[in-house]
Motif scaffolding. Sequence first.
Motif, short mmCIF file in Angstrom:
data_model
loop_
_atom_site.label_atom_id
_atom_site.label_comp_id
_atom_site.label_asym_id
_atom_site.label_seq_id
_atom_site.Cartn_x
_atom_site.Cartn_y
_atom_site.Cartn_z
N THR A 653 -3.79 -59.02 -56.16
CA THR A 653 -4.94 -59.53 -55.41
C THR A 653 -4.96 -61.05 -55.30
OG1 THR A 653 -6.30 -59.53 -57.42
CG2 THR A 653 -6.33 -57.53 -56.07
N LEU A 668 -6.81 -53.97 -54.73
CA LEU A 668 -8.27 -54.05 -54.74
C LEU A 668 -8.89 -52.72 -55.16
CD1 LEU A 668 -8.93 -56.10 -51.47
CD2 LEU A 668 -9.41 -56.84 -53.81
N TRP A 671 -8.53 -52.47 -58.86
CA TRP A 671 -9.50 -53.38 -59.47
C TRP A 671 -10.87 -52.70 -59.52
CZ3 TRP A 671 -10.23 -59.08 -57.32
CH2 TRP A 671 -10.98 -59.82 -58.22
N PHE A 689 -11.61 -62.44 -61.72
CA PHE A 689 -12.53 -62.70 -60.62
C PHE A 689 -12.25 -64.04 -59.95
CE2 PHE A 689 -16.54 -63.54 -58.45
CZ PHE A 689 -16.77 -62.30 -57.86
N ASN A 691 -9.76 -64.71 -58.44
CA ASN A 691 -9.08 -64.39 -57.18
C ASN A 691 -10.04 -64.14 -56.03
OD1 ASN A 691 -6.67 -64.52 -58.52
ND2 ASN A 691 -6.19 -62.34 -58.44
N MET A 692 -11.32 -63.88 -56.35
CA MET A 692 -12.25 -63.37 -55.33
C MET A 692 -12.59 -64.39 -54.26
SD MET A 692 -13.84 -60.84 -54.10
CE MET A 692 -13.65 -59.61 -55.40
N SER A 693 -12.74 -65.65 -54.64
CA SER A 693 -13.15 -66.67 -53.68
C SER A 693 -12.20 -66.71 -52.48
CB SER A 693 -13.20 -68.03 -54.36
OG SER A 693 -13.58 -69.02 -53.46
N LEU A 695 -10.21 -64.33 -51.53
CA LEU A 695 -10.28 -63.05 -50.82
C LEU A 695 -11.45 -63.03 -49.84
CD1 LEU A 695 -9.55 -60.69 -53.85
CD2 LEU A 695 -8.11 -60.93 -51.82
N LEU A 696 -12.57 -63.59 -50.24
CA LEU A 696 -13.73 -63.64 -49.34
C LEU A 696 -13.45 -64.54 -48.13
CD1 LEU A 696 -16.65 -63.82 -51.94
CD2 LEU A 696 -15.95 -61.85 -50.57
N CYS A 706 -14.19 -55.73 -51.55
CA CYS A 706 -14.50 -56.94 -52.34
C CYS A 706 -15.97 -56.93 -52.78
CB CYS A 706 -14.21 -58.21 -51.53
SG CYS A 706 -12.45 -58.50 -51.25
N ILE A 710 -17.60 -56.94 -56.57
CA ILE A 710 -18.65 -57.86 -57.07
C ILE A 710 -19.79 -57.06 -57.68
CG2 ILE A 710 -20.32 -59.62 -56.39
CD1 ILE A 710 -18.31 -60.34 -54.09
#
Length: 975
Positions: A653, A668, A671, A689, A691-693, A695-696, A706, A710
């Motif tokens: 991810t 994902l 996850w 987490f 990695n999330m920024s 991804l968004l 995603c 969250i």
Amino acid sequence: MDLNSASSIVLQVLTQATSQDTVVLKPAEEQLKQWETQPGFYSVLLNIFTNHTLDVNVRWLAVLYFKNGIDRYWRRVAPHALSEEEKSTLRAGLIANFNEPINQIATQISVLIAKVARLDCPRQWPELIPTLVESVKIQDDLRQHRALLTFYHVTKTLASKRLAADRKLFYDLASGIYSFTCSLWNHHTDTFLQQICTKDETAMSNSLERTLLSLKVLRKLTVHGFVEPHRNVEVMGFLHAVFERLKQFLECSKSIEADHICRDRLEKTIILFTKVLLDFLDQHPFSFTPLIQRSLEFAVSYVFTEAGKGVVFERFIVQCMNLIKMIVKNYAYKPSKNVEDSSPETLEAHKIKVSFFTYPTLTEICRRLVTQYFLLTEEELTMWEEDPEGFTVEETGGDSWKYSIRPCTEVLFIDIFHEYNQTLTPVLLEMVHTLQGPTNMDDTQTLLIKDAVYNAVGLAAYELFDSVDFDQWFRNQLLAELQITHNRYKPIRRRVIWLIGQWISVKFKSDLRPMLYEAICNLLQDQDLVVRIETATTLKLTVDDFEFRTDQFLPYLESMFTLLFQLLQEVRECDTKMQVLHVLSCVIERVNMQIRPYVGCLVQYLPLLWKQSEEHNMLRCAILTTLIHLVQGLGADSKNLYPFLLPVIQLSTDVSQPPHVYLLEDGLELWLVTLENSPCLTPELLRIFQNMSALLELSSENLRTCFKIINGYLFLSPSEFLQVYAVELCKSFCEVLKDINMDGQVQVLKVVENVLKVNPLLGPEMFQPLLPSVFQGIINGERYPVVMSTYLGVIGRVLLQNKSFFSLLLNQMACESGQEPHQLLGRMIEMWVDRMDNITQPERRKLSALALLSLLPSDNSIIQDKFCGIINISVEGLHDVMTEDTETRTFKDCMLMSLSEEPKVTEEEEPPTEQDKRKKMLALKDPVHSVSLQQFVYEKLKAQQELLGEQGFQALMETVDTEIVTQLQDFLQGF
């Protein structure tokens, strides 16, 4: 750009641009990019690539830059468009001489001329086609070939235009040059056929090349150049001539050896003949009707009789079979159930098909397909012995399999059997009947025929549903054949287990499953690897079937899982490992928690396999899928996998890592299920987490997953998660909301709503930057119901559970808009009441009632002014949530939950995940599920009455409709 002074400079820079040294190359590319928009640049390029004394690489690059320039700057409306004067000069220069000596450059010049023709011919370039027609008549070999090559590319490009006006121009062009093109093709074809006798290889090759090019032009003109081609005598004459020419060329192929210079081009020409027929049939099925009989006679003769022996080659057979299949399947040739509704053209074509496909013809086609084309070849049997995994991959659709004859013959068999099943079913069953009973192990041919016949029965499974008692056949014959362990019988063992896989979802009694599982266990221990792999595939089909029963399968689970794992370890090819992993995944998914005692070996092996598959992303995708099902099966115990699992999720991810292109979607999903089944939040799981920024920011189709991830963190450990990531997450949401569709906007706000659920005190403050726009959306009367519903859900949470923050927000909004807070509050209540019907979820409807009621008791004139609306919402909410006990005649809030309530889980349902349990505990604290709306209404009205006194309260109640008051009183009986 002055041509004389610029040519040497451009030539120098082009030379530098062909350098392998990036220090020289990069500045040259930058300079050329700057010149792209300079007037005269393309005239210089034309001079350079038409100068045959210059370096080939430089001329090649000049052609490419010219071609790219056409795409960018030739249209009149393009920025920095070329002037009409320069374009006129360039068009003249392009067709001045067809004498390019280098084949690759000649092809590129032809393509770029075609690109210009697409934009300018015939209106701005009327001389192009006449020039080409005259040039292909020239006796000079080189010029004639280059003109013919250009003629083809121009025709191909113009034929691809689809606007009505362009189609009309192409029809006019085709009518004008068709006769000439036919004569040209006939001339080159006759020349080639005469030269075969002379054995002059160079002359033969040149003539054949011109035959091929002129035929390519004719193909485009014939297929795309006429609205009703059957009305044109020359077109139909050419199509009929195709059959004669095909026969001539096939005869020629006998005398041309496989390694002859012309052999490959000859086969290409033969294939092109068949493409002319196939394309014409596809585009003009009714115009093809006069050719149906001849096409079928031709194709069947060469493929299913001795006429094709020693003449045909594999690609030609495939094309002939495609021709038969397209005629058999063509919807234009199928009459309606009510014959009167069919067109005369359809009835005529159908009549021709019926007259051709007689019982003897169909029988012969069926028998030949099965006993000739379905047979395993010597090459395949050798591959089975020497490379069993390679054989398996080919049989299940490897790259070379896609282009081989076998899939084509199988598809043709399926289509013909479907169309003529009443005729062919007895034929196939008779073939099966003759092969029943023991087979001599030394009779290889009979074994191969049995394999082929069983293949046919598997392919035709749906058509044979009413004609074959498969259960009886399985018990009396097939089961016994699976138990014959002789090495020479392995094709039959493999074919029988494949056959069962084809029938499992068609006709196979549930009570026979244990016998099949027993057989599968035995075959997974077979001495032959191909048989074991095929058995694994059938096992997947069996557990995937909707009649699968876990209780029947469990006695065999340990044995099968162990054997599948051994097979996974044994196979070496990436494709085969993927195949076996998919079977394991499927088994794990179907038995769920029952798999726990048996997965230890697989859990230990997967890290090694992941490391070995570093260069094989598709295998890694299969590992991710297996891990998803493993985590779901292990539940909270999946925490033991974290040392391997979390780095895998981290890599899959991370959008800065190249493998994410292949692994992201499955990564994902892994996850998400990891969070859903996690018993607690570990530092490593929290760290991922990060990695999330990124991804968004992608805003891809994975955004919904995603948001689920969250939410998973919010439910798992809200305080710890928000403490670390709230600021970053809020910032990401603000960015996402700037450029997202309505559905994405709703998903973001649902996450914010969950934040407010899990942390009603600090949540509003953490996500404060998002709330003003939500409040403003309510005030403005957001027009999309689903968005408005979400807005009201978010503000409802703040109003009900954090009154002090709501007051701050209201004051902030009032200050920014220059209004009084009570005015905004009144407007909000007004819109809430007006748009209550936008809210469809019962939970949100109850939340709205609780939130508005929380404004009471109040002596605020605005709130009292909106009292009627608040009561209306409350009564609507009561109607939504209150259920009447028929015995006690009392009402109960159906949304109230207690810790003792545990929903019963049936055998078909999956047990609750750790996240399901967390959501249940969260719901117990949620006012929607912990506060009785009936009790809340009573208490708030009682408090309002005490505040205003009896007289003031009655005056307030008189503002409410009497029917609503009556309903309210019914709900509050007993208080």
